[in-house]
Motif scaffolding. Structure first.
Motif, PDB file in Angstrom:
ATOM      1  N   SER A 158     -71.698   0.630 -14.266  1.00 41.94           N
ATOM      2  CA  SER A 158     -72.169  -0.657 -14.787  1.00 41.94           C
ATOM      3  C   SER A 158     -71.074  -1.362 -15.588  1.00 41.94           C
ATOM      4  CB  SER A 158     -73.412  -0.470 -15.652  1.00 41.94           C
ATOM      5  OG  SER A 158     -73.138   0.373 -16.756  1.00 41.94           O
ATOM      6  N   ILE A 159     -70.178  -0.597 -16.202  1.00 43.82           N
ATOM      7  CA  ILE A 159     -69.072  -1.188 -16.963  1.00 43.82           C
ATOM      8  C   ILE A 159     -68.119  -1.914 -16.019  1.00 43.82           C
ATOM      9  CG2 ILE A 159     -67.112  -0.685 -18.483  1.00 43.82           C
ATOM     10  CD1 ILE A 159     -68.673   1.779 -19.454  1.00 43.82           C
ATOM     11  N   VAL A 160     -67.869  -1.315 -14.872  1.00 42.54           N
ATOM     12  CA  VAL A 160     -66.991  -1.944 -13.881  1.00 42.54           C
ATOM     13  C   VAL A 160     -67.627  -3.233 -13.366  1.00 42.54           C
ATOM     14  CG1 VAL A 160     -65.749  -1.614 -11.714  1.00 42.54           C
ATOM     15  CG2 VAL A 160     -66.122   0.335 -13.235  1.00 42.54           C
ATOM     16  N   TYR A 161     -68.937  -3.226 -13.210  1.00 43.64           N
ATOM     17  CA  TYR A 161     -69.648  -4.435 -12.784  1.00 43.64           C
ATOM     18  C   TYR A 161     -69.482  -5.543 -13.818  1.00 43.64           C
ATOM     19  CZ  TYR A 161     -72.668  -5.165  -8.705  1.00 43.64           C
ATOM     20  OH  TYR A 161     -73.143  -5.498  -7.470  1.00 43.64           O
ATOM     21  N   LEU A 162     -69.548  -5.187 -15.082  1.00 46.43           N
ATOM     22  CA  LEU A 162     -69.356  -6.181 -16.144  1.00 46.43           C
ATOM     23  C   LEU A 162     -67.929  -6.721 -16.135  1.00 46.43           C
ATOM     24  CD1 LEU A 162     -71.335  -4.554 -19.107  1.00 46.43           C
ATOM     25  CD2 LEU A 162     -71.987  -6.552 -17.747  1.00 46.43           C
ATOM     26  N   PHE A 163     -66.953  -5.853 -15.860  1.00 48.97           N
ATOM     27  CA  PHE A 163     -65.567  -6.313 -15.729  1.00 48.97           C
ATOM     28  C   PHE A 163     -65.457  -7.348 -14.611  1.00 48.97           C
ATOM     29  CE2 PHE A 163     -61.768  -5.847 -13.072  1.00 48.97           C
ATOM     30  CZ  PHE A 163     -60.794  -6.328 -13.946  1.00 48.97           C
ATOM     31  N   ALA A 164     -66.090  -7.066 -13.472  1.00 42.59           N
ATOM     32  CA  ALA A 164     -66.065  -8.012 -12.350  1.00 42.59           C
ATOM     33  C   ALA A 164     -66.712  -9.339 -12.749  1.00 42.59           C
ATOM     34  CB  ALA A 164     -66.776  -7.411 -11.136  1.00 42.59           C
ATOM     35  N   ALA A 165     -67.812  -9.258 -13.494  1.00 44.80           N
ATOM     36  CA  ALA A 165     -68.488 -10.485 -13.947  1.00 44.80           C
ATOM     37  C   ALA A 165     -67.591 -11.296 -14.876  1.00 44.80           C
ATOM     38  CB  ALA A 165     -69.788 -10.119 -14.666  1.00 44.80           C
ATOM     39  N   ILE A 166     -66.854 -10.624 -15.752  1.00 43.15           N
ATOM     40  CA  ILE A 166     -65.947 -11.315 -16.664  1.00 43.15           C
ATOM     41  C   ILE A 166     -64.863 -12.055 -15.890  1.00 43.15           C
ATOM     42  CG2 ILE A 166     -64.170 -10.941 -18.431  1.00 43.15           C
ATOM     43  CD1 ILE A 166     -65.967  -8.656 -19.501  1.00 43.15           C
ATOM     44  N   CYS A 167     -64.368 -11.444 -14.810  1.00 46.51           N
ATOM     45  CA  CYS A 167     -63.373 -12.114 -13.968  1.00 46.51           C
ATOM     46  C   CYS A 167     -63.925 -13.422 -13.407  1.00 46.51           C
ATOM     47  CB  CYS A 167     -62.951 -11.192 -12.818  1.00 46.51           C
ATOM     48  SG  CYS A 167     -61.943  -9.773 -13.308  1.00 46.51           S
ATOM     49  N   ILE A 168     -65.173 -13.393 -12.928  1.00 44.69           N
ATOM     50  CA  ILE A 168     -65.779 -14.606 -12.369  1.00 44.69           C
ATOM     51  C   ILE A 168     -66.032 -15.640 -13.464  1.00 44.69           C
ATOM     52  CG2 ILE A 168     -67.690 -15.547 -11.047  1.00 44.69           C
ATOM     53  CD1 ILE A 168     -66.102 -13.715  -9.346  1.00 44.69           C
ATOM     54  N   LEU A 169     -66.475 -15.201 -14.632  1.00 41.58           N
ATOM     55  CA  LEU A 169     -66.704 -16.129 -15.746  1.00 41.58           C
ATOM     56  C   LEU A 169     -65.403 -16.805 -16.171  1.00 41.58           C
ATOM     57  CD1 LEU A 169     -69.199 -14.055 -17.922  1.00 41.58           C
ATOM     58  CD2 LEU A 169     -69.708 -16.114 -16.596  1.00 41.58           C
ATOM     59  N   PHE A 170     -64.309 -16.066 -16.134  1.00 43.91           N
ATOM     60  CA  PHE A 170     -63.010 -16.648 -16.458  1.00 43.91           C
ATOM     61  C   PHE A 170     -62.651 -17.727 -15.439  1.00 43.91           C
ATOM     62  CE2 PHE A 170     -58.528 -16.937 -17.355  1.00 43.91           C
ATOM     63  CZ  PHE A 170     -58.427 -16.622 -18.699  1.00 43.91           C
ATOM     64  N   VAL A 171     -62.977 -17.460 -14.174  1.00 44.68           N
ATOM     65  CA  VAL A 171     -62.756 -18.465 -13.124  1.00 44.68           C
ATOM     66  C   VAL A 171     -63.539 -19.744 -13.440  1.00 44.68           C
ATOM     67  CG1 VAL A 171     -63.340 -19.026 -10.716  1.00 44.68           C
ATOM     68  CG2 VAL A 171     -62.165 -16.886 -11.266  1.00 44.68           C
ATOM     69  N   ILE A 172     -64.813 -19.583 -13.740  1.00 47.63           N
ATOM     70  CA  ILE A 172     -65.684 -20.734 -13.993  1.00 47.63           C
ATOM     71  C   ILE A 172     -65.182 -21.557 -15.181  1.00 47.63           C
ATOM     72  CG2 ILE A 172     -68.021 -21.424 -14.675  1.00 47.63           C
ATOM     73  CD1 ILE A 172     -68.990 -18.836 -13.227  1.00 47.63           C
ATOM     74  N   CYS A 173     -64.771 -20.874 -16.236  1.00 45.43           N
ATOM     75  CA  CYS A 173     -64.416 -21.567 -17.474  1.00 45.43           C
ATOM     76  C   CYS A 173     -62.990 -22.112 -17.500  1.00 45.43           C
ATOM     77  CB  CYS A 173     -64.609 -20.622 -18.660  1.00 45.43           C
ATOM     78  SG  CYS A 173     -66.312 -20.108 -18.924  1.00 45.43           S
ATOM     79  N   PHE A 174     -62.054 -21.453 -16.800  1.00 40.44           N
ATOM     80  CA  PHE A 174     -60.653 -21.781 -17.029  1.00 40.44           C
ATOM     81  C   PHE A 174     -59.827 -22.149 -15.790  1.00 40.44           C
ATOM     82  CE2 PHE A 174     -61.859 -18.826 -20.476  1.00 40.44           C
ATOM     83  CZ  PHE A 174     -61.701 -19.686 -21.556  1.00 40.44           C
ATOM     84  N   THR A 175     -60.100 -21.554 -14.627  1.00 43.88           N
ATOM     85  CA  THR A 175     -59.147 -21.729 -13.517  1.00 43.88           C
ATOM     86  C   THR A 175     -59.682 -22.505 -12.320  1.00 43.88           C
ATOM     87  OG1 THR A 175     -59.732 -19.656 -12.372  1.00 43.88           O
ATOM     88  CG2 THR A 175     -58.093 -19.513 -14.159  1.00 43.88           C
ATOM     89  N   PHE A 176     -60.988 -22.559 -12.157  1.00 40.56           N
ATOM     90  CA  PHE A 176     -61.536 -23.126 -10.927  1.00 40.56           C
ATOM     91  C   PHE A 176     -61.183 -24.599 -10.760  1.00 40.56           C
ATOM     92  CE2 PHE A 176     -64.750 -25.055  -8.227  1.00 40.56           C
ATOM     93  CZ  PHE A 176     -64.840 -24.158  -7.182  1.00 40.56           C
ATOM     94  N   ARG A 177     -61.298 -25.362 -11.812  1.00 37.94           N
ATOM     95  CA  ARG A 177     -61.062 -26.806 -11.719  1.00 37.94           C
ATOM     96  C   ARG A 177     -59.648 -27.105 -11.217  1.00 37.94           C
ATOM     97  NH1 ARG A 177     -63.583 -31.114 -14.039  1.00 37.94           N
ATOM     98  NH2 ARG A 177     -64.851 -29.704 -15.334  1.00 37.94           N
ATOM     99  N   ARG A 178     -58.673 -26.350 -11.699  1.00 35.19           N
ATOM    100  CA  ARG A 178     -57.289 -26.594 -11.294  1.00 35.19           C
ATOM    101  C   ARG A 178     -57.026 -26.195  -9.839  1.00 35.19           C
ATOM    102  NH1 ARG A 178     -52.089 -23.017 -12.359  1.00 35.19           N
ATOM    103  NH2 ARG A 178     -52.914 -22.296 -10.370  1.00 35.19           N
ATOM    104  N   ASP A 179     -57.654 -25.078  -9.407  1.00 36.48           N
ATOM    105  CA  ASP A 179     -57.345 -24.513  -8.089  1.00 36.48           C
ATOM    106  C   ASP A 179     -58.260 -25.031  -6.976  1.00 36.48           C
ATOM    107  OD1 ASP A 179     -55.301 -22.969  -9.174  1.00 36.48           O
ATOM    108  OD2 ASP A 179     -56.664 -21.307  -9.648  1.00 36.48           O
ATOM    109  N   TYR A 180     -59.297 -25.756  -7.322  1.00 33.81           N
ATOM    110  CA  TYR A 180     -60.269 -26.204  -6.325  1.00 33.81           C
ATOM    111  C   TYR A 180     -59.605 -27.062  -5.242  1.00 33.81           C
ATOM    112  CZ  TYR A 180     -64.398 -28.481  -4.332  1.00 33.81           C
ATOM    113  OH  TYR A 180     -65.354 -28.962  -3.471  1.00 33.81           O
ATOM    114  N   VAL A 181     -59.899 -26.743  -3.989  1.00 29.30           N
ATOM    115  CA  VAL A 181     -59.374 -27.486  -2.843  1.00 29.30           C
ATOM    116  C   VAL A 181     -60.451 -28.448  -2.370  1.00 29.30           C
ATOM    117  CG1 VAL A 181     -58.494 -27.367  -0.490  1.00 29.30           C
ATOM    118  CG2 VAL A 181     -57.893 -25.595  -2.149  1.00 29.30           C
ATOM    119  N   LYS A 182     -60.217 -29.736  -2.476  1.00 29.86           N
ATOM    120  CA  LYS A 182     -61.219 -30.729  -2.088  1.00 29.86           C
ATOM    121  C   LYS A 182     -61.264 -30.875  -0.574  1.00 29.86           C
ATOM    122  CE  LYS A 182     -60.922 -33.367  -6.363  1.00 29.86           C
ATOM    123  NZ  LYS A 182     -60.687 -34.700  -6.982  1.00 29.86           N
TER     124      LYS A 182
END
Length: 255
Positions: free
Chosen positions: A231-255
């Motif tokens: 379950s800890i590894v699952y939380l690590f994976a979730a944190i990676c996705i949350l980081f994407v949502i909050c910080f990197t997705f807007r810059r990398d999004y391909v329209k």
């Protein structure tokens, strides 16, 4: 037995399905063609990208890297679960090996099927209004799935185990429904197949470590605690996705 050769070994199942996979790979290699993009009554072929170009694009894309890490974490959990859950049921509840094998996968995967359909339906309905929705669904699936992994491994009641496995499967299906769609949101068309291949390769290499590691930890922690720690590894994976949502997705999004 045929000419002294025994056909009652489990290894022949792997030979059979592995052989079909090799045959399918050969057929696809010769039959698949370059993609043709159609836009406003015109069409054009996508120029092939070299492996080097694709890898450079991938590693310069923080969102793609984080998505690959999240997928690797999910596979680490999934492979460990599929490998050791039958043993857990056999040792904890004294089930036969046949029942342990069936029960450890059936409820989980039926619920996962529902999760895949539901997650995809929600994403397709909202993606035009909110382009981060695919990543959000993945994060929700991982965050809500983690407690059920722990519950599944620590429960004393078989009914609780079944319910936890089902909810773990349901939320895993939500994550699964957008694995590649989210990746394609941040990778240009001509690099998508290479990015997909790299992410799959990386995830399954990481996932292959899980059964061995749980086997090493089994005499130290016990199988229950070992599975619960996934379950800890699952939380690590979730944190990676949350980081994407909050910080990197807007810059990398391909329209």
């Amino acid at each position: 037995m045929f000419y002294g050769y025994k056909y009652n070994s489990w290894r022949h199942t792997f030979y059979l399905f592995g052989g079909f996979g090799v045959i399918l790979g050969i057929v696809l290699y010769f039959r698949m063609k370059n993609a043709v993009v159609v836009r406003k009554n015109s069409q054009y072929s996508i120029k092939n990208a070299t492996v080097k170009e694709a890898l450079i694009v991938f590693f310069r894309n923080p969102t793609a890297i984080l998505l690959a890490l999240a997928f690797a974490g999910m596979q680490f959990v999934g492979v460990g679960f599929l490998t050791w859950m039958p043993t857990f049921l056999h040792e904890t509840f004294d089930f036969s090996l046949a029942r342990s094998g069936f029960d450890s996968t059936f409820y989980h995967h039926v619920a996962a099927f529902i999760g895949v359909i539901g997650g995809a339906r929600i994403a397709d309905s909202w993606v035009k209004r909110y382009n981060k929705v695919r990543a959000i669904i993945q994060a929700v699936g991982l965050l809500l799935g983690a407690p059920f992994i722990y519950t599944m491994a620590k429960a004393d009641s078989i009914l609780t185990v079944y319910v936890a496995m089902a909810f773990f499967g349901l939320f895993r299906g939500m994550y699964d429904s957008n694995i590649f769609a989210t990746l394609y949101d941040v990778i240009e068309v001509r690099y998508r197949s290479a990015a997909t291949g790299f992410m799959l390769m990386f995830a399954f290499i990481v996932g292959s470590i899980s059964p061995y590691l749980l086997g090493v930890l089994k005499p130290v922690l016990g199988l229950s605690d070992g599975l619960a720690s996934l379950s800890i590894v699952y939380l690590f994976a979730a944190i990676c996705i949350l980081f994407v949502i909050c910080f990197t997705f807007r810059r990398d999004y391909v329209k």
